[in-house]
Design an enzyme around this catalytic site. Structure first.
Site, PDB file in Angstrom:
ATOM      1  N   GLY A  76      -5.026   2.729   1.885  1.00  0.00           N
ATOM      2  CA  GLY A  76      -4.273   3.733   1.253  1.00  0.00           C
ATOM      3  C   GLY A  76      -3.864   3.812   0.018  1.00  0.00           C
ATOM      4  CB  VAL A 123       1.151   4.536   2.009  1.00  0.00           C
ATOM      5  CG1 VAL A 123       0.804   5.662   0.877  1.00  0.00           C
ATOM      6  CG2 VAL A 123      -0.213   3.772   1.975  1.00  0.00           C
ATOM      7  CE  LYS A 151      -2.381  -0.466   0.542  1.00  0.00           C
ATOM      8  NZ  LYS A 151      -1.599   0.518   0.029  1.00  0.00           N
ATOM      9  CB  THR A 152       2.370  -4.922   1.441  1.00  0.00           C
ATOM     10  OG1 THR A 152       1.295  -4.938   0.769  1.00  0.00           O
ATOM     11  CG2 THR A 152       2.736  -6.558   1.512  1.00  0.00           C
ATOM     12  CB  SER A 186     -14.856  17.427  -2.672  1.00  0.00           C
ATOM     13  OG  SER A 186     -14.048  17.171  -3.758  1.00  0.00           O
ATOM     14  CE  LYS A 200     -10.269  16.466  -1.937  1.00  0.00           C
ATOM     15  NZ  LYS A 200     -11.669  16.451  -1.551  1.00  0.00           N
TER      16      LYS A 200
HETATM   17  N1  LIG Z   1       6.724   4.757   6.629  1.00  0.00           N
HETATM   18  C1  LIG Z   1       7.592   4.006   5.948  1.00  0.00           C
HETATM   19  N2  LIG Z   1       8.619   3.697   6.453  1.00  0.00           N
HETATM   20  C2  LIG Z   1       9.590   3.188   5.967  1.00  0.00           C
HETATM   21  N3  LIG Z   1       9.415   2.583   4.706  1.00  0.00           N
HETATM   22  C3  LIG Z   1       8.261   2.741   4.139  1.00  0.00           C
HETATM   23  C4  LIG Z   1       6.994   3.296   4.689  1.00  0.00           C
HETATM   24  N4  LIG Z   1       6.115   3.359   4.102  1.00  0.00           N
HETATM   25  C5  LIG Z   1       6.474   2.835   2.916  1.00  0.00           C
HETATM   26  N5  LIG Z   1       7.529   2.114   3.049  1.00  0.00           N
HETATM   27  C6  LIG Z   1       8.253   1.291   2.034  1.00  0.00           C
HETATM   28  O1  LIG Z   1       7.773   1.572   0.653  1.00  0.00           O
HETATM   29  C7  LIG Z   1       7.498   0.372  -0.032  1.00  0.00           C
HETATM   30  C8  LIG Z   1       6.360   0.109  -0.601  1.00  0.00           C
HETATM   31  O2  LIG Z   1       5.453  -0.317   0.523  1.00  0.00           O
HETATM   32  P1  LIG Z   1       4.332  -1.180   0.367  1.00  0.00           P
HETATM   33  O3  LIG Z   1       4.581  -2.347  -0.481  1.00  0.00           O
HETATM   34  O4  LIG Z   1       4.247  -1.971   1.810  1.00  0.00           O
HETATM   35  O5  LIG Z   1       3.088  -0.573  -0.133  1.00  0.00           O
HETATM   36  P2  LIG Z   1       1.556  -1.023  -0.381  1.00  0.00           P
HETATM   37  O6  LIG Z   1       0.935   0.425   0.834  1.00  0.00           O
HETATM   38  O7  LIG Z   1       1.428  -2.244   0.175  1.00  0.00           O
HETATM   39  O8  LIG Z   1       1.248  -0.433  -1.551  1.00  0.00           O
HETATM   40  P3  LIG Z   1       0.208  -1.401  -2.721  1.00  0.00           P
HETATM   41  O9  LIG Z   1      -1.045  -0.883  -2.252  1.00  0.00           O
HETATM   42  O10 LIG Z   1       0.746  -0.979  -3.889  1.00  0.00           O
HETATM   43  O11 LIG Z   1       0.316  -2.791  -2.195  1.00  0.00           O
HETATM   44  C9  LIG Z   1       8.154  -0.672   0.929  1.00  0.00           C
HETATM   45  O12 LIG Z   1       9.508  -0.988   0.640  1.00  0.00           O
HETATM   46  C10 LIG Z   1       8.035  -0.151   2.259  1.00  0.00           C
HETATM   47  O13 LIG Z   1       9.147  -0.590   3.143  1.00  0.00           O
HETATM   48 MG   LIG Z   2       1.019  -4.074  -0.915  1.00  0.00          MG
END
Ligand SMILES: Nc1ncnc2c1ncn2[C@@H]1O[C@H](COP(=O)(O)OP(=O)(O)OP(=O)(O)O)[C@@H](O)[C@H]1O
Ligand SMILES: [Mg+2]
Length: 825
Positions: free
Chosen positions: A374, A378, A380-381, A697, A740
């Site tokens: 993603g 969003v 993931k981590t 697309s 989109k």
């Molecule tokens: N659905 C959610 N509910 C609560 N907090 C969220 C949610 N999605 C993202 N966050 C918050 O957004 C912040 C960024 O998320 P994260 O670091 O996990 O992104 P990532 O997907 O790993 O991004 P990257 O691809 O840049 O590593 C975090 O502090 C996380 O807690």
């Molecule tokens: Mg991450």
């Protein structure tokens, strides 16, 4: 007997020859040795008295010297005195003399036995009157011959034990025929001691001399035989343990001699041994560790290998070979934790709970390997971290971004200087358990170069069939990774090598809508930022409108990272105000946002109020989420061909050509004169030229723009579209629908044309967004043109000669008259 022979005249029974008259010679006392006649020997002379004696001898024409041994009990450091000497000696002739510093090196030839007659007046050297003794007589010829043979056989025996005796010497002794010469020669080489040598020198008959020689030699041979027997036995009897012991003792002695700290390293080895005994290790590992430890014990602490082995053993002992943490298998609790950390993303949470349920029923079940894909931010981590918490497992994250060297994952062999274990094994050690949740972050950013392909190492790590015996190069022992719960993350699937992709359960995390962002901010981001900046919920209140303002004009992202950062900025500014005592509590609404964050940063592409003919609105998926884009086309009178600008990729250019060909082929059905295609060139452009765009697309969007251009009917400005086209006029589904659609909604579009087969993807769209949109599913290009273009011609295309088309000019309609779908905001 020599001691008793005070009177030379009575000392021997042999008749005197005339030349046996006594004469005076310088005397050289010999310490610890005896000189025999018929032998040639080297002598070194250093005492002043002795040197004077040699010089006196050399001054004489005959260069003769009496060599008489000092009695063993009288040997001293200083010059010997007359009473210290025996009374029988050897008259020698100096054959050669060399002076080296304070020492004279002589080679002398023994000439005759002599007997002391009287001591002369002492000058610088000793001088004595001596008489030559007569030759030895034979008492019994047979006895002499028999003894001689015995002696020779003894010599043979002795030589058998003495391989070091040079061949020349062997030749001399074995070929000596004269028994006297043979005996004297033996006397001079056997190191019998002065007493025995003197006995031989004083023997007056050949019988006696040979007898002595035989006895002495027999004893020597016996000694030689015994010594070699002892040596042999010692060698065979000492078994390996004894030898090791002796060697180790020797080594310690050497180390002590070198001043190396013996006690420290012994203590270290002892500690390691103790830890090794206590550690719960697989057999194979224990064996290897013990081998290395005993190797280390034999090395001095200074040796470079010593530290290499110690570090290695330390590492082995710290690895959780058999240690696992207990899983938390309370599904309700797990669900609670997952909900606590993240808003929505129900499907992902369900997947985790399913897995926990399986483990609960079958504890040895294989861990799935998940891959979250993603846009940035969003979650993931943070979701991975939350999964660790929900399962009660340790969480370890390792970032693969920019890892180009396989050895980074797998370690270097210990033979390399500074070798280290790879990152996988290191993070297992950090976790302290063999079943952590291990996040392989940014797996799509892996590199590969001449140092090996790290993706290949990952293939093994992520293969449930192989990873129970993962071998790190440094460790050189298999480690079981099968209990590890791997979660990979990626922004895009594309760069992940297909075999790797195949091993993972891909879970797409799509971007959030503004409303979802609002919820996430309210529930998670704002409380967290308030807390982290030392505020309380009462002190800072952020209105929903303010959060939406930040989400829409201060950030442009699919995730919520920038949103959280901006909320953090606001919180800090508020904290400052409160700390300075300016105010007690602050509430921020949409209008106040710019006081905290300055002027808005982004002006997202908004839907245009009106589009000229030849322009259409499309949607694109980007790593940052989705965006709307405009496709513009112009006719070039008298021009030729198809000009395409705006950094379009090949696939997109091909869709443009296919769109034009389809319209040309079906010109009549669309009411277009086919001359249009022959007499006008077309220029197609997609603004935001700095951003490269590609993919199929945009096919329907390009078709709509061209259809609009050729017909003069404008594309509806409230409508955007996506879909792939074929030359036979079909519309195929495309990806990234959620992103989109959300982007289009954000931009103020409320009518969306999309491939009918993409309708299923709409379930991902939050309801509040969905109900503000009119969705037009299509399967054919004709439907696209019908749905996208206004019914009437507002910008008539330029005339063409020989226009077969009937002039069709409907009356100018009122713009308000068009059925626009009102936004239900
Ligand atoms: N659905 C959610 N509910 C609560 N907090 C969220 C949610 N999605 C993202 N966050 C918050 O957004 C912040 C960024 O998320 P994260 O670091 O996990 O992104 P990532 O997907 O790993 O991004 P990257 O691809 O840049 O590593 C975090 O502090 C996380 O807690
Ligand atoms: Mg991450």
């Amino acid at each position: 007997m020599a001691e008793t022979e005070k009177d030379p005249k009575e000392s021997t029974a042999h008749p005197r020859k005339p030349e046996d008259e006594p004469f005076v010679v310088p005397v050289l006392p010999l310490q610890n040795t005896t000189l025999f006649p018929e032998t040639m020997v080297p002598l070194s002379v250093g005492r002043p008295g002795s040197m004077a004696a040699v010089e006196a001898a050399l001054a004489h024409e005959e260069k003769q010297l009496a060599c008489i041994s000092v009695r063993p009990d009288r040997v001293s450091d200083g010059d010997a005195k007359p009473e210290d000497l025996f009374e029988v000696g050897t008259l020698v002739m100096i054959k050669r003399m060399e002076r080296v510093e304070d020492t004279l090196h002589l080679i002398v030839q023994g000439v005759d036995r002599i007997e002391l007659v009287a001591w002369e007046q002492q000058e610088q050297s000793m001088r004595a009157r001596v008489r030559v003794l007569p030759p030895l007589t034979v008492k019994d010829k047979e006895t002499v011959e028999a003894t001689k043979r015995n002696v020779q056989s003894l010599i043979q025996q002795a030589l058998a034990y003495l391989p070091q005796v040079p061949p020349e010497v062997r030749m001399i002794v074995l070929s000596a025929d004269d028994p006297v010469r043979l005996a004297y020669f033996l006397g001079s080489i056997l190191s019998l001691g002065v007493d025995k040598e003197q006995q031989m020198l004083e023997a007056n008959t050949v019988d006696d001399l040979l007898h002595l020689a035989h006895d002495f030699l027999a004893r020597e041979v016996e000694i030689i035989r015994l010594r070699s027997k002892i040596a042999n036995e010692a060698q065979t009897e000492m078994d390996k343990a004894q030898r090791d012991y002796v060697l180790r003792q020797q080594m310690k002695a050497i180390q002590k001699e070198l001043g190396e700290d013996e006690s420290g390293e012994q203590a270290e080895a002892g500690q390691l041994r103790e830890r090794l005994a206590k550690a719960d290790l697989p057999d194979e590992v224990r064996k290897e560790a013990e081998r290395e430890l005993s190797r280390m014990e034999k090395l001095p602490a200074m040796a470079p290998d010593y530290h290499v082995i110690r570090t290695y053993l330390d590492f082995i002992l710290e690895l959780p070979w058999k240690t696992s943490s207990a899983d938390m298998l309370d599904l309700n609790e797990a669900q609670k934790i997952l909900d606590e950390d993240h808003y929505d993303i129900q499907d992902v949470k369900e997947r985790i709970l399913e897995f926990l349920a399986v483990i609960k029923l079958r504890p040895d079940a294989k861990s799935p390997i998940l891959c979250f894909v993603g846009a940035p931010g969003v979650g993931k981590t943070s979701l991975g971290r939350s999964i660790g918490r929900a399962m009660g497992r340790k969480f370890e994250r390792l970032s693969l971004g920019g890892v180009r060297d396989e050895a980074e994952l797998r370690g270097h062999r210990r033979t390399y200087v500074g070798a280290m274990p790879g990152r996988i094994i290191q993070s297992i050690r950090r976790a302290g358990v063999n079943n952590p949740v291990m996040m392989l972050d940014e797996i799509d950013k892996l590199g590969a170069d001449y140092r090996g392909d790290p993706a290949a190492a990952l293939l093994e790590i992520l293969d449930p069939e192989q990873n129970n015996s993962f071998t790190d190069h440094y460790l050189d022992l298999p480690f079981d990774l099968s209990k590890v719960f791997f979660i990979a993350t990626a922004n895009q699937l594309g760069p992940i090598p297909p075999p790797l992709r195949d091993r993972m359960d891909i879970i797409q995390l799509s971007g959030y809508s503004d409303r979802e962002k609002l919820q996430i901010a309210k529930r998670y981001l704002v409380p967290r930022q308030v807390r982290e900046n030392g505020l309380t919920a009462e002190q800072l209140e952020i209105a929903d409108s303010a959060i939406l303002e930040v989400a829409t004009v201060y950030t442009r992202e699919a995730g919520v990272r920038q949103l959280e950062r901006n909320i953090g900025r606001m919180a800090r500014k508020v904290a400052l105000k409160i700390a300075q005592g300016q105010t007690e509590k602050v509430s921020v609404d949409a209008a106040a946002v710019k006081d905290y964050l300055g002027a808005p940063r982004f002006f997202p592409e908004a839907a245009r109020k009106e589009l000229p003919a030849g322009v259409s609105t499309g949607m694109a998926w980007t790593e940052m989420g989705g965006e709307i884009l405009f496709i513009e086309a112009n006719l070039l009178p008298g021009g030729r061909g198809f000009t395409i600008t705006g950094q379009l990729g090949e696939v997109m250019q091909e869709s443009a050509r296919a769109a034009q060909s389809y319209l040309w082929a079906h010109a009549q059905e669309f009411g277009i004169s086919s001359h249009m295609f022959k007499e006008y060139g077309v220029h197609l452009h997609v603004p935001a030229g700095a951003i490269p765009k590609d993919g199929p697309s945009a096919g329907v969007t390009i078709t709509a723009a061209l259809a609009s251009l050729y017909t003069g009917r404008r594309v509806r400005p409230d409508t955007s579209m996506t879909g792939e086209i074929t030359l036979s006029g079909l519309v195929f589904p495309v990806g990234g629908i959620k992103e989109k659609v959300l982007a289009a909604h954000r931009a103020g579009i409320h009518r969306i044309i999309l491939p009918a087969r993409n309708e299923a993807d709409l379930k991902d769209i939050p309801d509040d967004v969905r109900k503000e949109l009119e969705i037009v599913p299509v399967t054919r290009i004709h439907e696209v043109v019908e749905a996208a273009l206004e019914k009437f011609i507002s910008n008539p295309p330029p005339p063409v000669e020989d226009d077969a088309r009937p002039a069709r000019r409907p009356p100018e309609p009122e713009p308000e008259g068009q059925p626009l779908i009102a936004r239900e905001r």
